[in-house]
Every structure is written in structure tokens, then in C-alpha cells.
Scaffold this active site. Structure first.
Site, PDB file in Angstrom:
ATOM      1  N   THR A 123      -0.688  -2.279  10.887  1.00 25.59           N
ATOM      2  CA  THR A 123      -1.296  -2.385   9.557  1.00 25.59           C
ATOM      3  C   THR A 123      -0.315  -3.185   8.735  1.00 25.59           C
ATOM      4  O   THR A 123       0.491  -2.637   8.010  1.00 25.59           O
ATOM      5  CB  THR A 123      -1.506  -1.040   8.892  1.00 25.59           C
ATOM      6  OG1 THR A 123      -2.424  -0.317   9.649  1.00 25.59           O
ATOM      7  CG2 THR A 123      -2.126  -1.207   7.517  1.00 25.59           C
TER       8      THR A 123
ATOM      9  N   GLU B 293       6.211   5.161   7.272  1.00 22.02           N
ATOM     10  CA  GLU B 293       5.848   6.159   6.262  1.00 22.02           C
ATOM     11  C   GLU B 293       6.629   7.455   6.436  1.00 22.02           C
ATOM     12  O   GLU B 293       6.452   8.187   7.412  1.00 22.02           O
ATOM     13  CB  GLU B 293       4.348   6.419   6.326  1.00 22.02           C
ATOM     14  CG  GLU B 293       3.553   5.211   5.853  1.00 22.02           C
ATOM     15  CD  GLU B 293       2.072   5.301   6.149  1.00 22.02           C
ATOM     16  OE1 GLU B 293       1.307   4.582   5.473  1.00 22.02           O
ATOM     17  OE2 GLU B 293       1.678   6.053   7.049  1.00 22.02           O
TER      18      GLU B 293
ATOM     19  N   THR C 240       0.864  -1.182   0.000  1.00 22.72           N
ATOM     20  CA  THR C 240       0.000   0.000   0.000  1.00 22.72           C
ATOM     21  C   THR C 240       0.901   1.234   0.000  1.00 22.72           C
ATOM     22  O   THR C 240       1.324   1.687  -1.055  1.00 22.72           O
ATOM     23  CB  THR C 240      -0.977  -0.014   1.180  1.00 22.72           C
ATOM     24  OG1 THR C 240      -0.259  -0.224   2.402  1.00 22.72           O
ATOM     25  CG2 THR C 240      -2.012  -1.113   1.013  1.00 22.72           C
TER      26      THR C 240
ATOM     27  N   THR D  41      -6.807   9.147  -1.575  1.00 24.54           N
ATOM     28  CA  THR D  41      -6.662   9.580  -2.956  1.00 24.54           C
ATOM     29  C   THR D  41      -5.384   9.049  -3.564  1.00 24.54           C
ATOM     30  O   THR D  41      -5.180   9.237  -4.750  1.00 24.54           O
ATOM     31  CB  THR D  41      -6.670  11.117  -3.053  1.00 24.54           C
ATOM     32  OG1 THR D  41      -5.642  11.646  -2.209  1.00 24.54           O
ATOM     33  CG2 THR D  41      -8.002  11.665  -2.588  1.00 24.54           C
TER      34      THR D  41
ATOM     35  N   LYS E 286       3.821  -6.874   4.080  1.00 27.48           N
ATOM     36  CA  LYS E 286       3.645  -5.458   3.804  1.00 27.48           C
ATOM     37  C   LYS E 286       3.383  -4.756   5.118  1.00 27.48           C
ATOM     38  O   LYS E 286       2.832  -5.328   6.054  1.00 27.48           O
ATOM     39  CB  LYS E 286       2.517  -5.196   2.808  1.00 27.48           C
ATOM     40  CG  LYS E 286       1.123  -5.604   3.230  1.00 27.48           C
ATOM     41  CD  LYS E 286       0.356  -4.667   4.131  1.00 27.48           C
ATOM     42  CE  LYS E 286       0.288  -3.271   3.549  1.00 27.48           C
ATOM     43  NZ  LYS E 286      -0.470  -2.346   4.503  1.00 27.48           N
TER      44      LYS E 286
ATOM     45  N   ASN F 143      -0.616  10.362   4.888  1.00 29.89           N
ATOM     46  CA  ASN F 143      -1.878   9.991   5.520  1.00 29.89           C
ATOM     47  C   ASN F 143      -2.976  11.030   5.341  1.00 29.89           C
ATOM     48  O   ASN F 143      -4.161  10.692   5.416  1.00 29.89           O
ATOM     49  CB  ASN F 143      -1.639   9.699   6.999  1.00 29.89           C
ATOM     50  CG  ASN F 143      -0.952   8.347   7.177  1.00 29.89           C
ATOM     51  OD1 ASN F 143      -1.575   7.315   7.064  1.00 29.89           O
ATOM     52  ND2 ASN F 143       0.345   8.379   7.397  1.00 29.89           N
TER      53      ASN F 143
END
Length: 393
Positions: free
Chosen positions: A185, A264, A147, A393, A174, A388
Site C-alpha cells: 500500500t 504501522e 494516510t 474512522t 507514502k 487497522n
């Protein structure tokens, strides 16, 4: 005695396992978004799941099978979590599997992506019916499950036993955001041809989760879909419990560390090692508080050796501690020792040099007892907010 050797490659190198990943139209950028793992021999399967009370439909679907079931197929999609979708989410999974033209035994579904959107089952059915179950394309699979990951996460090991037999174990995973103790996650699929006993699978998964996936944090959030799945087709006929436990620990540690390093927008992967606590549980509380602290994470991002944030977080964790017994170090650079501030200009310069590294350790000796635990985290910067804020989108 046993030997564990890292080897290059993907889980498709393990005898009897096949996998692939394709673009099924879930990701608008054309990247792979649907994948599978298939075994030509039914697999024993065990899993550990998120502690989030709102578990996603794929987790509920898995838990509806009878205890001790076997499987030969795992279907994995990205871009859609199929979470907060109620009974419809489970019904959609059943409809997907009923529409596939493959010979499947108790198929498992795993999903990751945006929460609270209906599963795009038509695209998934069409894509899955195009699968070639004899494919060995581990790289394609590793990309299909991503992702916000910056890169695929895989590892492989071969274990050689004293009697000359051997088995392989590997994983594809992942995870980059919503990473917090009690899993993250994250999805992790571990495959092996070891002839492991069914009763050992759950035991060893849970034992190794504590110091790996349950010891990492990117942002303090726990997702609805977190899954660690262990599949064993037993085709090697080789097994040793202690050897397998250590090999499994290595696999899970590798995957957990890749997730932290890929937090991230993260640039720093940091071990928070707490020793000298009253007991292991208190050490764990303090270490996880450090790995979750936003103030600590932003200091790491700024390469600021502000040990006051470290000390404050330990105190706020409510463990038994005493500032006159506490020692704080960045790698081997002590900045605080038994109530004495060592943080002069020269010390700060040395500590700042440590924080310029992409990996390092923050060591906190509580000075009370023998308890110890290491948690793992990363810095938190502008990129995390950007990713985030625009996630859907």
C-alpha cells in the site's frame, strides 16, 4: 566514473518540476489530502504497479493511454483509493480531468485510502482548480499523500558525471501498512531531469524494484493501488545508464526502508539476510517467508531472540535445507550453528541486546549453495491492530 551525492530538499528542487499539497476536505482533521506534481516540459513516464488482481481505477486509467505517452501532470489524493469502483471509478477520473482549468497533457491520477468508496470528485475538482502550478511546496505534497504514515517520506540526490554534466533525481512516497512483496500500500513518485532513454526507464524500474519495494513487508498484505511512477523531463541533457541505475536504486531503497521503519506501530526495522541457499530464488523464498511471518514479527516486537521461529519458518518455506548445515545469527551473535544449539544463558543475553535496537539483521546461512537474498520487515504489535481496526474512522 560518477559521483552520487545526497542533498537536502524535495522534488521541487529538480529543474522544471513543481508541486504542492492542500486540504480539499477529504480528511476530516483538516490535514493536507490533495496534491500535484507538474512539469513545465512534457515528461517521459513509466510505472510499475501492484500485482493484486483487483487493480484500482487510477491504475486502469493510466493503462488506457497509448504506449509511450508523455504527461505533465500527476494528481494525487489520499483518504479514498477509488478501488473496487468499476467503470464508474474510471469515469470519475475522466470527469475530474475534464473539469480542471489547467492546461494538462495526458494527466495521471493516483489515489490512496479506503477501498470501495466512490471518489469524492466534487471536492477534488474544487481543490485541484485552486492549485498554483508554479508552486514549489514539496513538504506540503509529502504530507498530502499520507494516510497512516507517521511521517513524510522523501529523498534527493545529485549525480555528477565524468564529463562535468549532472542531473538530479528525487522521490516522494507514502506507505506504512498493507506492505508486502509485489509492492505494497504505497505510492512513490520519482522525478528526474536526467535525459534517460525511454527504453531504459521500464528496465531500470523493474530491475531495482526486485531488491527494494518487492523485498519489504510490514503485514503480508498487497493493496489495489500500489504505484511506482518515474517521471523524466530531461531538462539537464545529462545521462549515464549505470549512474542512473545506481541513483535510482538508492532512491527506491531509501523509500522502501522508510516504509518498513514506519510500519504501522512498528519499532523495529529488520533485514532478513539469507545466504548459502541452493540458488537466489530459494534464498528469496526463505527471506520473504521470514519477513512475512507473524510469529517472527511478534517475537521481534517482544524483543525475544526465539530462533526456533526463524528455523521453523525457513523449513516451512519448503526450500532445500538441512538443520546440520544451518547457521542463524542476530547481527554477529550466533545462536545456532550446524546442528549445535549455542543458545545458553550468556548467548541469549547478547542476542536479546541486539533485539533492543531499532535496526538489526537476522542472518541465516543455509549452507547448501551460493544463493542469496535480503528481505526487509518489521515487528508487529498492539498499535497495528488499533490502527487497522479503526481505519475507516
Amino acid at each position: 566514473m560518477f559521483t552520487i551525492l545526497p542533498i537536502k530538499g524535495f522534488i521541487d528542487q529538480i529543474d522544471g518540476f513543481f508541486c504542492d499539497g492542500i486540504h480539499a476536505g477529504l480528511k476530516p482533521n483538516g490535514n493536507n489530502d490533495l496534491g500535484f506534481i507538474y512539469s513545465d516540459t512534457p515528461c517521459e513516464v513509466e510505472a510499475v504497479f501492484t500485482k493484486n488482481r483487483f487493480q484500482a481505477a487510477p491504475l486502469k486509467h493510466f493503462q488506457m493511454y497509448e504506449k509511450g505517452f508523455k504527461t505533465n501532470f500527476v494528481l494525487i489524493n489520499s483518504k479514498n483509493a477509488n478501488a473496487m469502483t468499476g467503470q464508474k471509478g474510471i469515469d470519475d477520473i475522466n470527469e475530474v480531468f475534464a473539469s480542471l482549468n489547467h492546461d494538462l497533457l495526458n494527466p495521471i491520477m493516483s489515489s490512496t485510502g479506503v477501498i470501495a468508496n466512490p471518489l469524492p470528485k466534487e471536492k477534488i475538482i474544487k481543490g485541484a482548480n485552486s492549485f498554483n502550478l508554479s508552486a514549489k511546496s514539496g513538504e506540503n505534497l509529502s504530507k498530502a499523500i499520507m494516510t497512516t504514515d507517521a511521517y513524510p517520506k522523501t529523498c534527493m540526490y545529485e549525480v555528477k558525471l565524468q564529463d562535468g554534466s549532472s542531473f538530479k533525481i528525487g522521490a516522494v512516497a507514502k506507505g506504512a501498512g498493507m506492505i508486502n512483496p509485489n509492492l505494497a500500500t504505497m505510492l512513490c513518485f520519482i522525478c528526474t531531469d536526467a535525459a534517460i532513454k525511454r527504453e531504459d526507464m521500464k528496465e531500470l524500474l523493474e530491475a531495482n524494484s526486485h531488491s527494494t519495494f518487492n523485498a519489504i513487508s510490514v503485514d503480508g498484505d498487497t493493496s489495489t493501488n500500489d504505484t511506482v511512477l518515474l517521471l523524466a523531463n530531461k531538462k539537464s541533457n545529462a545521462y549515464d545508464k549505470e549512474a542512473f541505475k545506481e541513483a535510482l536504486r538508492l532512491v527506491m531503497h531509501d523509500m522502501a526502508m522508510l516504509m518498513v521503519a514506519d510500519g504501522e506501530g512498528a519499532k523495529k526495522a529488520v533485514a532478513f539476510e539469507v545466504v548459502g541457499a541452493k540458488d537466489d530464488k530459494q534464498a528469496e523464498i526463505a527471506a520473504k517467508a521470514l519477513s512475512n511471518s507473524l510469529l517472527v514479527k511478534t517475537a521481534l516486537f517482544g524483543e525475544d531472540p526465539n530462533f526456533g521461529r526463524i528455523a521453523s519458518t525457513i523449513g516451512a518455506s519448503q526450500i532445500e535445507c538441512d538443520e546440520t548445515k544451518l547457521v542463524i545469527s542476530y547481527n554477529d551473535v550466533k545462536v545456532y550453528e550446524n546442528g549445535v544449539i549455542l543458545f545458553d544463558e550468556a548467548c541469549e543475553a547478547r542476542a536479546a541486546e541486539v533485539l533492543k535496537n531499532s535496526e538489526y539483521k537476522v542472518l541465516c546461512n543455509i549452507g547448501i549453495g551460493e544463493g542469496k537474498f535480503t528481505a526487509y520487515g518489521c515487528d508487529l504489535g498492539y498499535k497495528y491492530v488499533e490502527i487497522n481496526a479503526d481505519y475507516r474512522t
